[in-house]
Structure formats: structure tokens, C-alpha cells
Design an enzyme around this catalytic site. Sequence first.
Site, PDB file in Angstrom:
ATOM      1  N   ASP A 211       8.319   5.048  -1.819  1.00 31.83           N
ATOM      2  CA  ASP A 211       9.100   5.383  -0.623  1.00 31.83           C
ATOM      3  C   ASP A 211      10.607   5.434  -0.894  1.00 31.83           C
ATOM      4  OD1 ASP A 211       9.540   2.705  -1.026  1.00 31.83           O
ATOM      5  OD2 ASP A 211       8.758   2.044   0.907  1.00 31.83           O
ATOM      6  N   ASP A 289       8.331 -11.084  -4.902  1.00 33.71           N
ATOM      7  CA  ASP A 289       9.779 -10.941  -4.898  1.00 33.71           C
ATOM      8  C   ASP A 289      10.481 -12.228  -4.447  1.00 33.71           C
ATOM      9  OD1 ASP A 289       8.637 -10.510  -2.427  1.00 33.71           O
ATOM     10  OD2 ASP A 289       9.916  -8.832  -1.867  1.00 33.71           O
TER      11      ASP A 289
END
Length: 459
Positions: A211, A289
Site C-alpha cells: 500500500d 513492529d
Amino acid sequence: ANVYIFHRQIMQAVTKLFVVFIFVFIAWTLYVENQITTRSRNTDNIDDLLESATRLERLLAYEAKKIKELTEDVHQLNARRRSGKMVMEEMVSPELKHWKDPIPVLVFSCNRAQAVRDHVQKLIKYRPSQERFPIIVSQDCDNDNVKNEVMNFGDKVQYIKHLAGDKANITIPPSHRQYTAYYRIARHYKLALNHVFVDKGYSSVIITEDDLDIAPDFFSYFSSTRYLLENDDNLWCVTAWNDNGKLENIDVNAASKLYRSDFFAGLGWMMSSKTWNELEPIWPVGFWDDWMRDPLRRKNRQCIRPEVSRTGMMSYGKEGASKGQFFSKHLIKIKVNDKYTDFGKINLDYLLPGNFAKKTYIEVKKEAIEMGIDDVASFVLKPENKGKSVRVVYNGNVDYIQKADKLHVMHDFKAGVPRTAYDGIVTCFINGIRIYLVPDRTKVPGYNPDWAVPPSFGE
């Protein structure tokens, strides 16, 4: 000379001299004992014994003096580095700056066929060489449309497919059922990164997601900063993303400006195989993350990040695992650099830790004018103030949030680190004026992992 090389040379010299010292001392002891034994058999050698002992004493004294001098040099060097008064500039030799090994781009995909097509088209359009920058699309979901889009690129792109996460029997805690996507993503990352580093044997990788938009100088940025990862143990990633990179918060005329940051941003980032070798055995089952942002993993290491982002969020990002969190307010507004910068022609040694610390100290403490946040609001409206810089001090997490909101920069924390922060300092650029949010070190001694945004503040 490179300060790190100098520092290592000093330490190596101290070590070698210490070894020599010990060796000579042992040899002297053995020699004296032997000579004493011999003297009992032959007293005529007493003069030779005394002369040899005198020579050894002088040698030991000389070696001890050299060790003391070199040890003092190391202490002085460390003191200058800590105080920001480095006389020497850190440098990397020119021949080490041109990274020759291929750097693959690893694209993570699942079920967004149009997103994959648009993203890979941009990568192919801007990459200078297929050999230097092979593109590997890794798919986790069983979606034939994604596979077909990738196959349409032919031999310009490599494709790998993993057993879909929904068929992999991933163990997910009952309380985390709503976060299933994050567990599948973590698994996907481990499989794909092992493919790049273990199966393919690459020494580094650029990680993107389908994306993301990319800038024309995306490849120049990563290839030119790769040598920094190799020569700086305090650096563990280069990211293309600026979390505060909205048009009204950046200097678009400073597209070549780069920073060090304690915050791991992701969203188009590069790491080395050395880092993966460290992380792979302990890779988490979910939320990879945030796991990397934990102090236990980060270990005070930093990332390089740009003033103007080299990646941006396409509209497909609203359909991701985070369900569009921050999307409309922040992510979609990040400005992607649209002018080419040849980073290969720029000396990026200013990003080495000592150089950058000194540079930041001068810019923030010496050049910036200290003022309150309310005064900044009027200061930035006056045309005569353009080109100046100011600093605003914050004394805690709520104080930081309130001041960040007035500057329209992201106010949240990850493991206590504000987004884009370097040594607690967050910078933005408004109406031609550089602004620094700076911690009051008498009240904020360091990053506090307990810092969080109270619910009353929202996103």
C-alpha cells in the site's frame, strides 16, 4: 581519520601493550629465577644477571608509560565525545561508501491485487538496475488475483508464496482474537526475511508493503545510506518514512536533509543481515513492529530518517490490518518527495553518531531561541522571522502531548519514545521556521516506557 577506527586502534594498542607487559614480566621472573639458580652454580655471572635485570626493568617502565599515555588518550576521547566537543570529525573512507552488493526490495502482500500492481509498477519505474535491486514479492494469503498481477511482470519480479496464515494453525491467545491479522503478519515477516537472508544469502534488504507509494529517489536514498549501517554499530535501520512528514510540518526545500532517530518507523525501511541474525531466533509471534521498539530489542540503537518522506500511503492503506488507524488524520497526508536527489553526491558522514550529536547540539542549544509554545504561534506568523529557529521545552508526557498538538505533530509514544525523536528532541518546520520540542533533562532524564497518551487526548 575515522574516529571509530582511531578509537579501536587505541584500544588495540593498549591491549597489545598490556599483553607485552605481562609477557615481559613473566619472562623477567622466569629469567631471574633461572639466573639465581645459575648464580648458585656460577657466581661469576652476577654482573650479567644485574645488567639483564636492569634492561628488563627499563623495558617494563617504558611499556607501563606507554599504556598509561594511551589509556589517558582513550579517556580524553570519550570525554570529548560525551561533551559534544569532538575536535575530529567522524569519517568513512570514500571506497567504503559505494555499496556494491545487491539490495533486494521485499514487498509484502496478501489480498490487495490492485495495490500490488501499483506499488510494483512504481518500483520498476524508478529502480536504476534490476541486478542491483531485485524485487521479491512475498504473498501470504490465498488470493489468485494477487498472484496473477505479480506474474504479469514476468522476469522483472520474483514471486514467493507461503502457506496462508489462516491455514498455518497459528496459536493466538483467546484475548487477542481480534488481533489475528498481526499474528499472521509476524509469521509472514519471519518466513519472507528468512527467504531473503538465509535462502538467498543477501546482506541487506529494503522492506515495503503493497500500500506504499515511493519517491523517484527511493533507490538513491537507500543505496547511499547503506554504508552507514555497515560502519555504525549504533545504527540498525534506515527508514524512508517521516511520521511528522505532513506538508505543513516539513521543509520541502530541504529534501536532502536526513536525521538520526531513536524511533523505529518502518513503512519502507532497510536493515542488514547482521541485524536479522540477531532478531530471527527471538522473533515474536505477533506485533513485530512494537516488539522492535521495545528497549530490550532496540538497545539504544537508532535509524536514519528523512525530512521529506521517500514513501507515502496510498488509498489502499485504509484497508490494512490496523483498520485505518491514523489514516485520515496523518498517514494519507504524508508528503512524498517528488524531486530527485542524488544522495551519492552528498557526504552523509554528518549522520555518524558523534558528528550528528555535535551538529544537533549547535542547532538546538546554540542557534535556536528558547520560547514558550504560545509565543511560537505568533512568532511563526511574522515574515521577518523566516529562516530562524526556536526551541520549546517540555517537562513530561502530558506537557509534550499538549505542545505537540499545537504544532500539529503526532503526539503518541512507542515504548516511551515520541515519533521521530532523537535524544528526546522532536523537530518540525512551520512557515519557514525550524521548531524543536526539547526535553527538560532535570525532569525528563530519559525515555520512560510508561509514557502513554491519556484517553482524553484521543489519537
